[in-house]
Motif scaffolding. Structure first.
Motif, PDB file in Angstrom:
ATOM      1  N   GLU A 110       0.878  -1.164   0.000  1.00  0.00           N
ATOM      2  CA  GLU A 110       0.000   0.000   0.000  1.00  0.00           C
ATOM      3  C   GLU A 110       0.911   1.208   0.000  1.00  0.00           C
ATOM      4  O   GLU A 110       1.781   1.337   0.853  1.00  0.00           O
ATOM      5  N   LEU A 164       6.198   4.520  -8.107  1.00  0.00           N
ATOM      6  CA  LEU A 164       5.054   3.620  -8.049  1.00  0.00           C
ATOM      7  C   LEU A 164       5.320   2.360  -8.882  1.00  0.00           C
ATOM      8  O   LEU A 164       5.079   1.240  -8.433  1.00  0.00           O
ATOM      9  N   THR A 222       5.867  -1.434  -7.437  1.00  0.00           N
ATOM     10  CA  THR A 222       5.021  -2.504  -7.974  1.00  0.00           C
ATOM     11  C   THR A 222       5.886  -3.660  -8.443  1.00  0.00           C
ATOM     12  O   THR A 222       5.634  -4.826  -8.112  1.00  0.00           O
ATOM     13  N   VAL A 266      -0.417  -1.022 -14.432  1.00  0.00           N
ATOM     14  CA  VAL A 266      -0.530  -0.135 -13.269  1.00  0.00           C
ATOM     15  C   VAL A 266      -0.017   1.254 -13.618  1.00  0.00           C
ATOM     16  O   VAL A 266      -0.641   2.272 -13.280  1.00  0.00           O
ATOM     17  N   ALA A 276      -2.204   4.720 -13.574  1.00  0.00           N
ATOM     18  CA  ALA A 276      -1.798   5.868 -12.759  1.00  0.00           C
ATOM     19  C   ALA A 276      -1.597   7.113 -13.624  1.00  0.00           C
ATOM     20  O   ALA A 276      -1.993   8.225 -13.235  1.00  0.00           O
ATOM     21  N   THR A 287      -3.480   6.415  -4.435  1.00  0.00           N
ATOM     22  CA  THR A 287      -3.185   5.315  -3.513  1.00  0.00           C
ATOM     23  C   THR A 287      -3.221   4.017  -4.305  1.00  0.00           C
ATOM     24  O   THR A 287      -4.189   3.745  -5.017  1.00  0.00           O
ATOM     25  N   LEU A 288      -2.160   3.234  -4.182  1.00  0.00           N
ATOM     26  CA  LEU A 288      -2.085   1.923  -4.823  1.00  0.00           C
ATOM     27  C   LEU A 288      -2.060   0.857  -3.744  1.00  0.00           C
ATOM     28  O   LEU A 288      -1.268   0.946  -2.799  1.00  0.00           O
ATOM     29  N   GLU A 289      -2.912  -0.132  -3.901  1.00  0.00           N
ATOM     30  CA  GLU A 289      -2.886  -1.334  -3.058  1.00  0.00           C
ATOM     31  C   GLU A 289      -2.694  -2.530  -3.973  1.00  0.00           C
ATOM     32  O   GLU A 289      -3.324  -2.611  -5.029  1.00  0.00           O
ATOM     33  N   PHE A 300      -5.208  -5.311  -7.872  1.00  0.00           N
ATOM     34  CA  PHE A 300      -4.592  -3.983  -7.846  1.00  0.00           C
ATOM     35  C   PHE A 300      -5.710  -2.965  -7.677  1.00  0.00           C
ATOM     36  O   PHE A 300      -6.670  -2.972  -8.460  1.00  0.00           O
ATOM     37  N   ARG A 301      -5.597  -2.088  -6.681  1.00  0.00           N
ATOM     38  CA  ARG A 301      -6.586  -1.026  -6.472  1.00  0.00           C
ATOM     39  C   ARG A 301      -5.888   0.315  -6.566  1.00  0.00           C
ATOM     40  O   ARG A 301      -4.915   0.568  -5.860  1.00  0.00           O
ATOM     41  N   LEU A 302      -6.399   1.172  -7.433  1.00  0.00           N
ATOM     42  CA  LEU A 302      -5.923   2.559  -7.538  1.00  0.00           C
ATOM     43  C   LEU A 302      -7.074   3.459  -7.108  1.00  0.00           C
ATOM     44  O   LEU A 302      -8.157   3.409  -7.694  1.00  0.00           O
TER      45      LEU A 302
END
Length: 151
Positions: free
Chosen positions: A6, A19, A23, A44, A48, A64-66, A76-78
């Motif tokens: 995160e 980022l 990743t 990703v 972004a 925010t990247l998870e 992957f959550r942005l």
């Protein structure tokens, strides 16, 4: 589902290398094969950059990247707080339209198994979820796996 990463970065093009690097490091440490890892980093990074260019449009903000690991699937959550986007208006450019830029959505959709635009829990901004089936380098081959994702 276990959390692998995160991180929060400023929504600036110059900050996206950090980022992408995080990743890549996270995926390789999790056992993702290098070729698949690079495709996921591309997806990703494109997502972004779309937030920076089309979401915030030069205004200050954060992304925010998870990265979460579910057995057999990476999530992957942005999340951003840019003005909400209407997913039905998002169209990738045709490949035969030869000019720079505009292929990010196409790459994301082709590289990931599932792409969803969801309302964020906080009610503002955007939440992009991207999913990819995978197997660890030393694991058994998954029947859903694409031939080009095998080692």
């Amino acid at each position: 589902m276990s959390g692998l990463l995160e991180m929060i970065v400023p929504a600036e093009a110059g900050q996206l290398k950090a980022l992408r690097d995080a990743t890549r490091d996270t995926l390789l440490a999790a056992g993702v094969a290098e070729a698949l890892c690079e495709r996921l980093v591309l997806a990703v990074g494109e997502a972004a950059m779309n937030v920076v260019q089309h979401g915030y449009r030069g205004a200050p903000g954060e992304i925010t990247l998870e990265i979460l690991n579910n057995p057999g699937e990476l999530l992957f959550r942005l999340h951003d707080r840019a003005p909400p986007v209407n997913p039905s208006t998002l169209r990738g450019r045709a490949l035969d339209d030869l000019r720079p830029g505009g292929l990010g959505l196409r790459f994301i959709r082709e590289l990931m198994d599932r792409v969803d635009y969801l309302p964020p829990a906080e009610g503002n901004g955007n939440l992009l979820e991207m999913r990819k089936r995978w197997r660890p380098r030393q694991g058994e081959e998954s029947p859903q796996m694409n031939a080009n994702e095998r080692e």
